[in-house]
Design a protein around this motif. Structure first.
Motif, PDB file in Angstrom:
ATOM      1  N   GLN A 164       4.277   1.973   2.148  1.00  6.33           N
ATOM      2  CA  GLN A 164       5.486   2.281   1.396  1.00  6.33           C
ATOM      3  C   GLN A 164       6.103   3.594   1.870  1.00  6.33           C
ATOM      4  OE1 GLN A 164       5.227   3.393  -2.844  1.00  6.33           O
ATOM      5  NE2 GLN A 164       6.577   1.629  -3.251  1.00  6.33           N
ATOM      6  N   LYS A 165       5.253   4.600   2.153  1.00  2.00           N
ATOM      7  CA  LYS A 165       5.764   5.883   2.649  1.00  2.00           C
ATOM      8  C   LYS A 165       6.370   5.717   4.040  1.00  2.00           C
ATOM      9  CE  LYS A 165       4.411  10.673   3.492  1.00  2.00           C
ATOM     10  NZ  LYS A 165       5.093  10.700   4.805  1.00  2.00           N
ATOM     11  N   SER A 199       0.837  -1.203   0.000  1.00  2.03           N
ATOM     12  CA  SER A 199       0.000   0.000   0.000  1.00  2.03           C
ATOM     13  C   SER A 199       0.869   1.249   0.000  1.00  2.03           C
ATOM     14  CB  SER A 199      -0.909  -0.007   1.225  1.00  2.03           C
ATOM     15  OG  SER A 199      -0.131   0.062   2.408  1.00  2.03           O
ATOM     16  N   PRO A 200       0.387   2.348  -0.566  1.00  2.00           N
ATOM     17  CA  PRO A 200       1.172   3.592  -0.590  1.00  2.00           C
ATOM     18  C   PRO A 200       1.498   4.100   0.814  1.00  2.00           C
ATOM     19  CG  PRO A 200      -0.626   3.696  -2.171  1.00  2.00           C
ATOM     20  CD  PRO A 200      -0.858   2.463  -1.368  1.00  2.00           C
TER      21      PRO A 200
END
Length: 437
Positions: A395-396, A391-392
């Motif tokens: 990932q962040k 998921s973004p």
């Protein structure tokens, strides 16, 4: 030349033997100072005595244009001493040098090189003078030519004191402890000698008193019995615990006792005082004995001396030495100009005795383990960031952890005096570019 047809030829060329400041050690008996002032910088007058031979006096005019020829002629006709001091004679005799007579260098002249301050009209001025004490002549006097009225002296003492410039010597500090140990030893010796003493009571009318000589002991005329042994002394035995106590106090007084931080579990062999790695690190970091303080004072004096050299070079120039720096010469020249103008600040501190090679090795070993774990953690984060279907938001989060751990490791490396961190930490810019794309 080898033959008459090839005569010897020579070429005259000028060269400078000494370029720049040249520090020299000065014996204390040649130093002029006020012993009641603790700091050299606070003295109103100080200097040193130059011991010159006949050739040095003749060469005074070339040393400084301020010398007058009539003063030099007067000095040559009236030396201060007909021969060297006992110390100079002893040193010269070791090298087979025998000076005798005024013209051969045995005579000595003593010129005082003095630096002092004088206040006129609310302003304080700094002067330098040459003085001949025997004739009470001021040979010359000028303003201080050094930048910022700097004095060309730097004391590097092993002991600093708040009451006197000379400080307190070990003999002065330890004479009480030495007296106590000596008294204890004398008392034990007297006790043993007295315990060996035997007192014999002998009838005064007996002829034994004139026939016998009892040793060790004494014959006492008495009437009770013919002969009787009397015990007059008791041996208290031998114990050096009082001596050990006073010697421990003496060690603490002069500061040669081991630091308390290293006297615990860090000792491998307590009889020899060998420390383990942790004990060595603790002792060196503690720095609480007098030897460490003296070492710090000496290093501080070297820093002060280096600052004086820097001030001289920035004001007087570095001369032909600038050529040795090649392409960096212009940068050095600009830095010296900025330091002279006050626009470049340099902060120099004496190195601590704890920053030695042994501790550096231990630190590097510890740091290598930490960097290795960082590499593993960073590789795991990169794999998690590149994973499919992540998921973004997650990932962040991994990206922030990657950047934060790298910033923390950079700070850690700099704390361990590793300035060029880019050569140790891998570059992650390409990974960030790929993820953002």
């Amino acid at each position: 030349g080898v033959t008459d047809s090839s005569p010897v030829t020579s070429v005259d060329s000028e060269f400078v033997k000494t370029d720049g400041p040249k520090p020299r050690l000065m014996p204390l008996n040649r130093f002029v100072f006020d012993p009641s002032v603790p700091n050299l910088e606070d003295m109103k007058l100080f200097g040193h005595i130059e011991s010159l031979n006949v050739w040095d006096v003749q060469d005074l005019k070339s040393k400084s244009p301020y010398y007058k020829q009539e003063d030099i002629d007067y000095l040559l006709n009236s030396p201060d001493a007909a021969q060297e001091t006992e110390m100079e004679i002893e040193i010269n005799s070791q090298f087979g040098i025998d000076n005798s007579g005024i013209d051969t260098g045995a005579a000595r002249w003593y010129i005082y090189n003095l630096w002092f301050t004088f206040r006129v009209g609310g302003r304080q001025y700094s002067f330098n003078a040459r003085y001949h004490k025997r004739s009470e002549r001021v040979l010359w006097i000028t303003f201080n030519n050094y930048p910022k009225n700097m004095k060309p002296y730097q004391d590097m003492k092993l002991a600093y004191d708040d009451e006197s410039f000379l400080g307190t010597g070990f003999a002065e500090m330890l004479h009480i402890a030495q007296k106590e140990v000596s008294n204890n030893n004398n008392w034990r010796t007297n006790n043993r000698n007295y315990a060996m003493l035997g007192a014999w009571r002998i009838d005064p009318e007996s002829k034994l008193s004139s026939m016998l000589d009892i040793f060790p002991g004494v014959g006492i005329p008495a009437r009770k019995d013919e002969v009787e042994y009397l015990k007059v002394g008791a041996d208290l035995g031998y114990s050096d615990r009082p001596d050990q106590f006073h010697m421990a106090i003496a060690k603490e007084r002069v500061g040669v006792d081991p630091a308390m931080g290293g006297t615990g579990g860090g000792i491998v062999n307590p009889k020899r005082g060998i420390y383990s790695a942790a004990g060595t690190s603790m002792v060196m970091a503690q720095q609480n004995n007098r030897n460490n303080l003296r070492t710090g004072d000496m290093r501080s004096a070297h820093v002060k001396l280096a600052l004086k050299f820097l001030t001289m070079y920035s004001n007087f120039g570095i001369g032909d030495k600038i050529k040795k720096y090649g392409v960096e010469a212009e940068k050095l020249k600009k830095a010296l100009e900025m330091y002279r103008e006050g626009t470049l600040g340099l902060r120099l501190r004496p190195a601590s005795a704890s920053a030695n090679k042994e501790l550096e090795r231990q630190n590097d070993i510890l740091l290598s383990d930490r960097v290795e774990r960082f590499y593993t953690q960073e590789a795991q984060l990169v794999q998690a960031i590149m994973a499919q279907g992540i998921s973004p938001e997650l990932q962040k989060l991994y990206m922030d952890q990657l950047l934060g751990s790298r910033a923390l490791m950079q700070a850690l490396l700099r704390n361990f005096n590793k300035d060029n961190t880019e050569t140790i930490l891998p570059d992650i810019n390409s990974i960030i570019t790929t993820v953002q794309a």
